[in-house]
Design an enzyme around this catalytic site. Sequence first.
Site, PDB file in Angstrom:
ATOM      1  N   GLU A 187      41.500  34.249  39.738  1.00  0.00           N
ATOM      2  CA  GLU A 187      41.408  33.728  38.457  1.00  0.00           C
ATOM      3  C   GLU A 187      42.404  32.742  38.375  1.00  0.00           C
ATOM      4  O   GLU A 187      43.790  32.598  37.553  1.00  0.00           O
ATOM      5  CB  GLU A 187      42.254  34.501  37.845  1.00  0.00           C
ATOM      6  CG  GLU A 187      41.492  35.813  37.727  1.00  0.00           C
ATOM      7  CD  GLU A 187      41.696  37.394  36.563  1.00  0.00           C
ATOM      8  OE1 GLU A 187      43.235  37.149  36.412  1.00  0.00           O
ATOM      9  OE2 GLU A 187      40.878  38.398  36.346  1.00  0.00           O
ATOM     10  N   ASN A 233      37.532  33.614  42.941  1.00  0.00           N
ATOM     11  CA  ASN A 233      36.370  34.204  42.312  1.00  0.00           C
ATOM     12  C   ASN A 233      37.546  34.148  39.983  1.00  0.00           C
ATOM     13  O   ASN A 233      38.624  33.794  40.382  1.00  0.00           O
ATOM     14  CB  ASN A 233      37.223  36.263  42.811  1.00  0.00           C
ATOM     15  CG  ASN A 233      36.322  37.327  42.160  1.00  0.00           C
ATOM     16  OD1 ASN A 233      35.461  37.199  41.895  1.00  0.00           O
ATOM     17  ND2 ASN A 233      37.232  38.796  40.725  1.00  0.00           N
ATOM     18  N   HIS A 266      32.854  40.891  34.017  1.00  0.00           N
ATOM     19  CA  HIS A 266      33.377  41.788  32.788  1.00  0.00           C
ATOM     20  C   HIS A 266      32.560  41.493  31.031  1.00  0.00           C
ATOM     21  O   HIS A 266      33.105  40.344  30.891  1.00  0.00           O
ATOM     22  CB  HIS A 266      34.494  41.545  32.202  1.00  0.00           C
ATOM     23  CG  HIS A 266      35.409  42.244  34.340  1.00  0.00           C
ATOM     24  ND1 HIS A 266      35.097  43.269  34.361  1.00  0.00           N
ATOM     25  CD2 HIS A 266      36.346  41.765  34.938  1.00  0.00           C
ATOM     26  CE1 HIS A 266      35.907  43.249  35.861  1.00  0.00           C
ATOM     27  NE2 HIS A 266      36.078  42.416  36.117  1.00  0.00           N
ATOM     28  N   GLU A 291      32.676  41.721  39.750  1.00  0.00           N
ATOM     29  CA  GLU A 291      33.639  42.724  39.227  1.00  0.00           C
ATOM     30  C   GLU A 291      32.723  43.265  37.338  1.00  0.00           C
ATOM     31  O   GLU A 291      32.951  43.611  36.805  1.00  0.00           O
ATOM     32  CB  GLU A 291      35.050  42.288  38.547  1.00  0.00           C
ATOM     33  CG  GLU A 291      35.889  41.997  39.820  1.00  0.00           C
ATOM     34  CD  GLU A 291      37.172  41.564  39.412  1.00  0.00           C
ATOM     35  OE1 GLU A 291      36.955  42.387  38.101  1.00  0.00           O
ATOM     36  OE2 GLU A 291      37.462  41.294  40.044  1.00  0.00           O
ATOM     37  N   ASP A 329      31.280  44.617  34.857  1.00  0.00           N
ATOM     38  CA  ASP A 329      30.809  45.832  34.232  1.00  0.00           C
ATOM     39  C   ASP A 329      30.495  45.366  32.322  1.00  0.00           C
ATOM     40  O   ASP A 329      30.369  44.174  31.909  1.00  0.00           O
ATOM     41  CB  ASP A 329      32.434  46.377  33.897  1.00  0.00           C
ATOM     42  CG  ASP A 329      33.384  46.146  33.291  1.00  0.00           C
ATOM     43  OD1 ASP A 329      33.170  44.879  32.974  1.00  0.00           O
ATOM     44  OD2 ASP A 329      34.634  46.592  33.640  1.00  0.00           O
TER      45      ASP A 329
HETATM   46  C1  XIL Z   1      41.941  45.469  37.149  1.00  0.00           C
HETATM   47  C2  XIL Z   1      41.908  47.024  37.903  1.00  0.00           C
HETATM   48  O1  XIL Z   1      40.710  47.446  37.416  1.00  0.00           O
HETATM   49  C3  XIL Z   1      42.584  47.931  37.026  1.00  0.00           C
HETATM   50  O2  XIL Z   1      43.085  49.345  37.669  1.00  0.00           O
HETATM   51  C4  XIL Z   1      44.395  47.021  36.858  1.00  0.00           C
HETATM   52  O3  XIL Z   1      45.146  48.295  36.190  1.00  0.00           O
HETATM   53  C5  XIL Z   1      44.015  45.406  37.118  1.00  0.00           C
HETATM   54  O4  XIL Z   1      43.253  45.098  37.162  1.00  0.00           O
HETATM   55  N1  XIL Z   1      39.968  40.961  37.900  1.00  0.00           N
HETATM   56  C6  XIL Z   1      40.274  41.469  38.798  1.00  0.00           C
HETATM   57  C7  XIL Z   1      40.479  42.770  39.144  1.00  0.00           C
HETATM   58  O5  XIL Z   1      40.124  40.700  39.654  1.00  0.00           O
HETATM   59  O6  XIL Z   1      40.862  42.888  40.101  1.00  0.00           O
HETATM   60  C8  XIL Z   1      40.944  43.746  37.567  1.00  0.00           C
HETATM   61  O7  XIL Z   1      41.428  45.085  38.701  1.00  0.00           O
HETATM   62  C9  XIL Z   1      39.830  43.800  36.738  1.00  0.00           C
HETATM   63  C10 XIL Z   1      40.260  42.030  36.068  1.00  0.00           C
END
Ligand code: XIL
Length: 563
Positions: free
Chosen positions: A167, A208, A244, A273, A275
């Site tokens: 990020e 990422n 996400h 990641e 979802d």
């Molecule tokens: C999130 C986790 O899912 C949570 O449990 C935690 O509290 C915060 O982080 N981007 C990322 C992940 O790279 O590491 C994050 O994960 C979600 C967003």
Amino acid sequence: MLSTTLNRSGARIRTLTAAAALALLTVFLAPAVPADASAPLRQHAAARGKFIGAALATGPLSNETQYRTLAAGEFNQITAENAMKWDATEPSQGQFNFSGADAIMNFAQQNDQQVHGHTLVWHSQTPTWVQNLPATAMREAMRNHIDTVAGRYADNPALVSWDVVNEVFEENGSLRTSFWYNTLGQSYIADAFRYARAADPDARLCINDYNVEGINAKSTAMYNLVRSLRQQNVPVDCVGFQSHLAIQYGFPNDLQQNLQRFADLGVQVRITELDVRMQMPRDASKDATQATYYRNVVNACLAVTACAGVTIWGITDRHSWVPDTFPGEGAALIYNENYQTKPAYTAVHDALAGGTGNDTTPPTTPGTPAASGVTSSSASLSWAASTDSGGSGLAGYNVYREQGATDTLLGQSATNSTTLTGLTADTEYQVYVRARDGAGNLSTPSATVTFETSAGGGPGGPCTATGTVQTQWNNGYVVQPVTVTNTGSATLNGWTVTFTLPAGHTLAGSWNATLTTSGQTVTAKSVSYNGTLAPNAATSFGFQVNRPSGNTQTPSGYTCASP
Ligand code: XIL
């Protein structure tokens, strides 16, 4: 019945009744090959040369049998949801704690799974002792952290890759002004990759980020950074697209194209990641849309050779970060709170298995398309959506031009609207749509809409405008770029773009154009430095809008004229 209207650029639009379109109905369906409904996801993924993974949390991993059973049985790749982050592994300087990280690694080794290390350098979940260090000490702390954490698993064959930096971009594509950047400048990124290569020479090293799934300012900045780092021999091997997604914000239809442009730089790409959240409460229609998003992501990865696989950010809605992070939203994963499969599971399964399933029922016939914003080279279409009852879900729509016996496919859309581009000026188009489900069944054709593109060429000739939503949130969004292209053969001296804001939306700001509003119609005029456009040249402007909380609409009907 035939109705003809004129739009503002002089193009004619008329709609035919269904009769003509029904005459086109000749559907030939290849027999569907049944997917093995009992085989787990990992078996299908392995057969396709991809991984299917899940983020694991250490709590349920040690406390819940069902969690362990699904984690082991369905997935051949895992990522630690939190256990390998800095706050977990080095809470105070030089004091390392690998209890959670080791638990994840042990589980993976027992279950023949590969592990993606997440994450070495991030602005979040990093202790304040790091954030407060002066530059030289911060760089040394970063080096030591990477050396110790990546070094610990360097000889472990299960650990195959690392998110080295996470990020690093703002939404507009500039580098995030994190404490890393503010203290060390942008060189921290290249340094992190070099330290990681030294610590684990065999791991693939990734950058990422989120909101980089489609082609937009942020993903283009990432593309440019990866290309430039590799030109400088900085060891960037892989790019992670967090993904996400949220059903109310639309699917990034250019995901596959975006993955491919990164792949063409020579890097591995991966969905890291995934979802797909929704506004609660859940219902069958939202579940079906969510399933489509999951299917589309898996299919995009399958279609790109350099895409290694897809990691889903959790297993069950019982343990997901979404409700804590996005109030009012949830149900983002492929198993519900009781570990039962959702339509999204079936979508992932069937996509990995070849996308066929046993579904031979086509979706219902879509509505007649309505054409708007017709220019010399483009037209926007929207139509009433189809529904699908065959079980495989609705994957999208094919848009055809009716041309005698050989209708041509003009485009595909995941939603019930699209903008056709690259059309020929001064030409009549008869267009219809067919819905497509996850098994490849096509609906009967909609009725046709007929429109005529406006004339091209000539002095002060025509132009087109297309707006891209760069980022959006609950009660607002940024449209950037609105690309204005001179499609004529003469230089334009000034341009005027109009578009329509949905009801209740108000302009919050703009750049690179002068905007005025009349009701919901916005008129954007070129400014001194971007009004002159040579033939084929393009320029752009952008704007930001406030909208009612929870509303998900965005502007439509872009037209362009000169001056
Ligand atoms: C999130 C986790 O899912 C949570 O449990 C935690 O509290 C915060 O982080 N981007 C990322 C992940 O790279 O590491 C994050 O994960 C979600 C967003």
